[in-house]
Design a protein around this motif. Structure first.
Motif, mmCIF file in Angstrom:
data_model
loop_
_atom_site.group_PDB
_atom_site.id
_atom_site.type_symbol
_atom_site.label_atom_id
_atom_site.label_comp_id
_atom_site.label_asym_id
_atom_site.label_seq_id
_atom_site.Cartn_x
_atom_site.Cartn_y
_atom_site.Cartn_z
ATOM 1 N N PHE A 236 0.746 -1.203 -0.058
ATOM 2 C CA PHE A 236 -0.023 0.011 0.006
ATOM 3 C C PHE A 236 0.777 1.249 -0.091
ATOM 4 C CE2 PHE A 236 -2.472 -3.452 1.708
ATOM 5 C CZ PHE A 236 -3.869 -3.269 1.372
ATOM 6 N N ARG A 237 0.539 2.408 -0.903
ATOM 7 C CA ARG A 237 0.974 3.532 -0.647
ATOM 8 C C ARG A 237 0.256 4.528 -1.199
ATOM 9 N NH1 ARG A 237 2.266 1.709 -5.876
ATOM 10 N NH2 ARG A 237 1.944 3.009 -7.512
ATOM 11 N N ASP A 238 0.479 5.851 -0.294
ATOM 12 C CA ASP A 238 -0.415 6.957 -0.573
ATOM 13 C C ASP A 238 -0.211 7.503 -2.119
ATOM 14 O OD1 ASP A 238 -1.576 7.805 1.942
ATOM 15 O OD2 ASP A 238 0.344 8.089 2.505
ATOM 16 N N ALA A 239 -1.282 7.898 -2.654
ATOM 17 C CA ALA A 239 -1.287 8.378 -4.319
ATOM 18 C C ALA A 239 -1.788 9.665 -4.489
ATOM 19 C CB ALA A 239 -1.848 7.039 -5.070
ATOM 20 N N GLY A 240 -1.854 10.446 -3.347
ATOM 21 C CA GLY A 240 -2.349 11.846 -3.486
ATOM 22 C C GLY A 240 -3.887 12.045 -3.436
ATOM 23 N N ARG A 241 -4.407 13.010 -3.896
ATOM 24 C CA ARG A 241 -5.767 13.266 -3.841
ATOM 25 C C ARG A 241 -6.006 13.808 -5.445
ATOM 26 N NH1 ARG A 241 -7.869 13.977 1.104
ATOM 27 N NH2 ARG A 241 -9.722 14.928 0.194
ATOM 28 N N ALA A 242 -7.438 13.459 -5.826
ATOM 29 C CA ALA A 242 -7.976 13.648 -6.812
ATOM 30 C C ALA A 242 -9.602 13.847 -6.994
ATOM 31 C CB ALA A 242 -7.575 12.813 -7.989
ATOM 32 N N ASP A 243 -10.237 14.868 -7.492
ATOM 33 C CA ASP A 243 -11.692 15.129 -7.442
ATOM 34 C C ASP A 243 -12.130 14.956 -5.718
ATOM 35 O OD1 ASP A 243 -11.687 15.385 -10.168
ATOM 36 O OD2 ASP A 243 -11.605 13.066 -10.447
ATOM 37 N N GLY A 244 -11.489 15.300 -4.900
ATOM 38 C CA GLY A 244 -11.895 15.584 -3.642
ATOM 39 C C GLY A 244 -11.664 14.246 -2.948
ATOM 40 N N ALA A 245 -10.935 13.000 -3.508
ATOM 41 C CA ALA A 245 -10.976 11.860 -2.927
ATOM 42 C C ALA A 245 -9.664 11.633 -2.632
ATOM 43 C CB ALA A 245 -11.493 10.895 -3.771
ATOM 44 N N GLU A 246 -9.227 11.012 -1.369
ATOM 45 C CA GLU A 246 -7.871 10.590 -1.039
ATOM 46 C C GLU A 246 -7.578 9.162 -1.942
ATOM 47 O OE1 GLU A 246 -5.709 8.716 2.806
ATOM 48 O OE2 GLU A 246 -8.044 9.320 2.846
ATOM 49 N N ARG A 247 -6.457 9.054 -2.323
ATOM 50 C CA ARG A 247 -6.186 7.762 -3.228
ATOM 51 C C ARG A 247 -5.302 7.069 -2.621
ATOM 52 N NH1 ARG A 247 -7.802 8.820 -8.926
ATOM 53 N NH2 ARG A 247 -5.918 7.813 -9.299
ATOM 54 N N ILE A 248 -5.355 5.539 -2.532
ATOM 55 C CA ILE A 248 -4.242 4.704 -1.911
ATOM 56 C C ILE A 248 -4.302 3.673 -3.109
ATOM 57 C CG2 ILE A 248 -3.955 2.921 -0.292
ATOM 58 C CD1 ILE A 248 -5.522 4.517 1.808
ATOM 59 N N ALA A 249 -2.836 3.413 -3.466
ATOM 60 C CA ALA A 249 -2.609 2.471 -4.500
ATOM 61 C C ALA A 249 -2.206 1.212 -3.801
ATOM 62 C CB ALA A 249 -1.472 2.962 -5.310
ATOM 63 N N VAL A 250 -2.823 0.322 -4.387
ATOM 64 C CA VAL A 250 -2.513 -1.231 -3.734
ATOM 65 C C VAL A 250 -1.832 -1.976 -5.049
ATOM 66 C CG1 VAL A 250 -3.478 -3.306 -2.950
ATOM 67 C CG2 VAL A 250 -4.653 -1.187 -2.571
ATOM 68 N N SER A 251 -0.423 -2.515 -4.610
ATOM 69 C CA SER A 251 0.237 -2.947 -5.780
ATOM 70 C C SER A 251 0.366 -4.606 -5.456
ATOM 71 C CB SER A 251 1.848 -2.467 -5.599
ATOM 72 O OG SER A 251 1.900 -1.218 -5.891
ATOM 73 N N LEU A 252 0.106 -5.418 -6.527
ATOM 74 C CA LEU A 252 0.019 -6.633 -6.415
ATOM 75 C C LEU A 252 0.899 -7.501 -7.377
ATOM 76 C CD1 LEU A 252 -3.968 -6.751 -6.625
ATOM 77 C CD2 LEU A 252 -2.543 -7.072 -4.665
ATOM 78 N N PRO A 253 1.594 -8.463 -7.059
ATOM 79 C CA PRO A 253 2.220 -8.995 -7.896
ATOM 80 C C PRO A 253 1.297 -10.348 -8.638
ATOM 81 C CG PRO A 253 3.052 -9.688 -5.892
ATOM 82 C CD PRO A 253 2.026 -8.685 -5.722
ATOM 83 N N ALA A 254 1.016 -9.849 -9.892
ATOM 84 C CA ALA A 254 -0.053 -10.488 -10.409
ATOM 85 C C ALA A 254 0.211 -12.246 -10.449
ATOM 86 C CB ALA A 254 -0.682 -10.138 -11.919
ATOM 87 N N ARG A 255 1.216 -12.616 -10.998
ATOM 88 C CA ARG A 255 1.472 -13.954 -10.973
ATOM 89 C C ARG A 255 1.640 -14.806 -10.075
ATOM 90 N NH1 ARG A 255 4.031 -16.548 -15.358
ATOM 91 N NH2 ARG A 255 3.102 -14.969 -16.667
ATOM 92 N N ALA A 256 2.142 -14.243 -8.902
ATOM 93 C CA ALA A 256 2.276 -14.819 -7.550
ATOM 94 C C ALA A 256 0.964 -15.025 -6.911
ATOM 95 C CB ALA A 256 3.237 -13.881 -6.594
ATOM 96 N N VAL A 257 0.094 -13.825 -7.011
ATOM 97 C CA VAL A 257 -1.179 -13.702 -6.449
ATOM 98 C C VAL A 257 -2.196 -14.698 -7.064
ATOM 99 C CG1 VAL A 257 -3.313 -12.385 -5.896
ATOM 100 C CG2 VAL A 257 -1.182 -11.440 -5.419
ATOM 101 N N ALA A 258 -2.063 -14.856 -8.626
ATOM 102 C CA ALA A 258 -2.780 -15.813 -9.154
ATOM 103 C C ALA A 258 -2.384 -17.527 -8.842
ATOM 104 C CB ALA A 258 -2.770 -15.667 -10.599
ATOM 105 N N GLY A 259 -1.192 -17.614 -8.327
ATOM 106 C CA GLY A 259 -0.969 -18.922 -8.221
ATOM 107 C C GLY A 259 -1.497 -19.203 -6.673
ATOM 108 N N ASP A 260 -1.371 -18.416 -5.924
ATOM 109 C CA ASP A 260 -2.005 -18.520 -4.556
ATOM 110 C C ASP A 260 -3.470 -18.531 -4.614
ATOM 111 O OD1 ASP A 260 0.383 -18.497 -3.320
ATOM 112 O OD2 ASP A 260 0.384 -16.442 -2.629
ATOM 113 N N LEU A 261 -3.968 -17.760 -5.393
ATOM 114 C CA LEU A 261 -5.693 -17.744 -5.687
ATOM 115 C C LEU A 261 -5.949 -19.036 -6.047
ATOM 116 C CD1 LEU A 261 -8.210 -16.337 -5.176
ATOM 117 C CD2 LEU A 261 -8.043 -15.168 -7.213
ATOM 118 N N SER A 262 -5.298 -19.303 -7.224
ATOM 119 C CA SER A 262 -5.679 -20.913 -7.999
ATOM 120 C C SER A 262 -5.477 -22.103 -6.767
ATOM 121 C CB SER A 262 -4.673 -21.109 -8.972
ATOM 122 O OG SER A 262 -5.104 -22.196 -9.722
ATOM 123 N N ALA A 263 -4.528 -22.117 -6.262
ATOM 124 C CA ALA A 263 -4.679 -22.930 -5.144
ATOM 125 C C ALA A 263 -5.687 -23.022 -4.131
ATOM 126 C CB ALA A 263 -2.947 -23.110 -4.248
#
Length: 363
Positions: A236-263
């Motif tokens: 998680f990291r702060d991503a500033g503000r836009a259109d009056g909303a606070e933004r938080i970016a969530v980064s995901l290693p797609a291949r690793a997460v997909a493997g865990d989710l598949s299992a």
């Protein structure tokens, strides 16, 4: 499986993962803590709604679909379908008989969804306990799809003569008039067959998906498994503000997460009769990002660029293709059994088709 399903399923999976990650974890990072608290606030309500749309022009959507289609022998992606996706909006509401944060493993979650294209909703479904209801404006859907789908076209033609059906076919008449009816999801393929459309694997997968939605055990097993998988991967990291909303970016290693989710989903595979999670293996081997939007400390939206799910060699110069979700407490779609919905059997639909054909021959 079509490229539309692959790409949007992967994007939807990432969104689910981001939400689940925000609910779990140690909360060491301030951004993560705020994300988790934003979910806790939504959990104080008995119902939450999500509205989804792709915020991109039809030409860019078509290019995305074309690039993701691969180099196989399947037909070219339709520009007309891309235009339809550019206008489509799906609303989903989830509800319980208590605040969502208090829903336990044995408690069910009822759901309702609707589909529209910038005007009145043209189709909807509701899963209330073990009961499932559907409605569709067949004439409206035929107009939007331009006659490209056999089942919709045939149903629209039957809608034009529905008033002439006998009282014994009242449930079929309601279906073609665009009223709510109650059906057995396992019979989806028979409904499609009755009105002359394609059936088989797609209908069975749809039935299996509904079956999962209606099972409290399956719902909670999936949620727990996804949370465990994401605790190890989400950043998680702060991503500033836009259109009056606070933004938080969530980064995901797609291949690793997909493997865990598949299992994690493997037990559901057997229960669902082969619903299929092989598409997870096609996740890109890189990080993808989902942006959470918070207002007043409550999660109010999520955005993911679908272009992240293309292969790197196919993604250059595309531009952003945001899949945007608006999130709010309450019911955007009523999460309750519709009043007066009749039970509909596939044989009633077949009888209505035959009745209409006999009537047209007699004229």
């Amino acid at each position: 499986m079509t490229v539309i399903r692959k790409s949007l399923a992967a994007a939807g999976c990432a969104l689910l993962l981001a939400v689940s990650a925000a609910c779990g974890g140690s909360g060491k990072a301030d951004a993560e803590t705020r994300a988790r608290q934003s979910l806790d606030r939504l959990g104080e309500w008995e119902a939450v709604s999500v509205t989804a749309r792709i915020e991109a022009p039809a030409g860019r959507i078509h290019e995305f679909l074309r690039r993701g289609h691969g180099r196989g022998t399947r037909p070219a992606v339709s520009r007309a379908d891309a235009r339809l996706l550019a206008r489509a909006e799906v609303a989903l509401s989830v509800g319980a008989d208590r605040p969502l944060k208090d829903v336990g493993d044995g408690d069910r979650l009822d759901t309702a969804a609707s589909l529209g294209f910038g005007g009145p909703d043209l189709a909807g479904c509701r899963s209330i306990g073990t009961d499932f209801y559907v409605r569709a404006d067949w004439t409206g859907l035929a107009g939007e799809t331009g006659g490209r789908h056999d089942t919709v076209v045939q149903a629209a033609s039957l809608a034009a003569s529905a008033d002439g059906l006998p009282p014994s076919l009242a449930a079929a008449r309601d279906l073609f008039r665009g009223r709510w009816v109650q059906i057995d999801p396992e019979e989806f393929d028979h409904f499609a067959r009755a009105v002359g459309g394609k059936y088989g694997e797609r209908a069975q997968r749809l039935a299996n998906s509904v079956d999962l939605l209606q099972s409290a055990e399956a719902q909670h097993r999936l949620i727990r498994s996804v949370r465990r998988a994401l605790d190890r991967h989400a950043g998680f990291r702060d991503a500033g503000r836009a259109d009056g909303a606070e933004r938080i970016a969530v980064s995901l290693p797609a291949r690793a997460v997909a493997g865990d989710l598949s299992a994690a989903l493997e037990p559901l595979e057997e229960r669902a009769g082969g619903i299929g999670f092989a598409w997870l293996e096609e996740a890109p081997d890189r990080e993808v990002t989902v942006v959470l939007e918070l207002r007043g400390g409550t999660l109010t939206g999520m955005v993911v660029d679908l272009g992240q799910f293309l292969r790197e060699e196919d993604s250059g110069g595309l531009g952003e293709l945001p899949l945007a979700l608006d999130i709010a407490p309450g019911e955007a779609v009523a999460v309750k059994a519709p009043e007066g919905a009749r039970w509909l059997d596939p044989q009633d639909v077949m009888a209505a088709v035959l009745y209409g054909e006999l009537g047209s021959r007699a004229r």
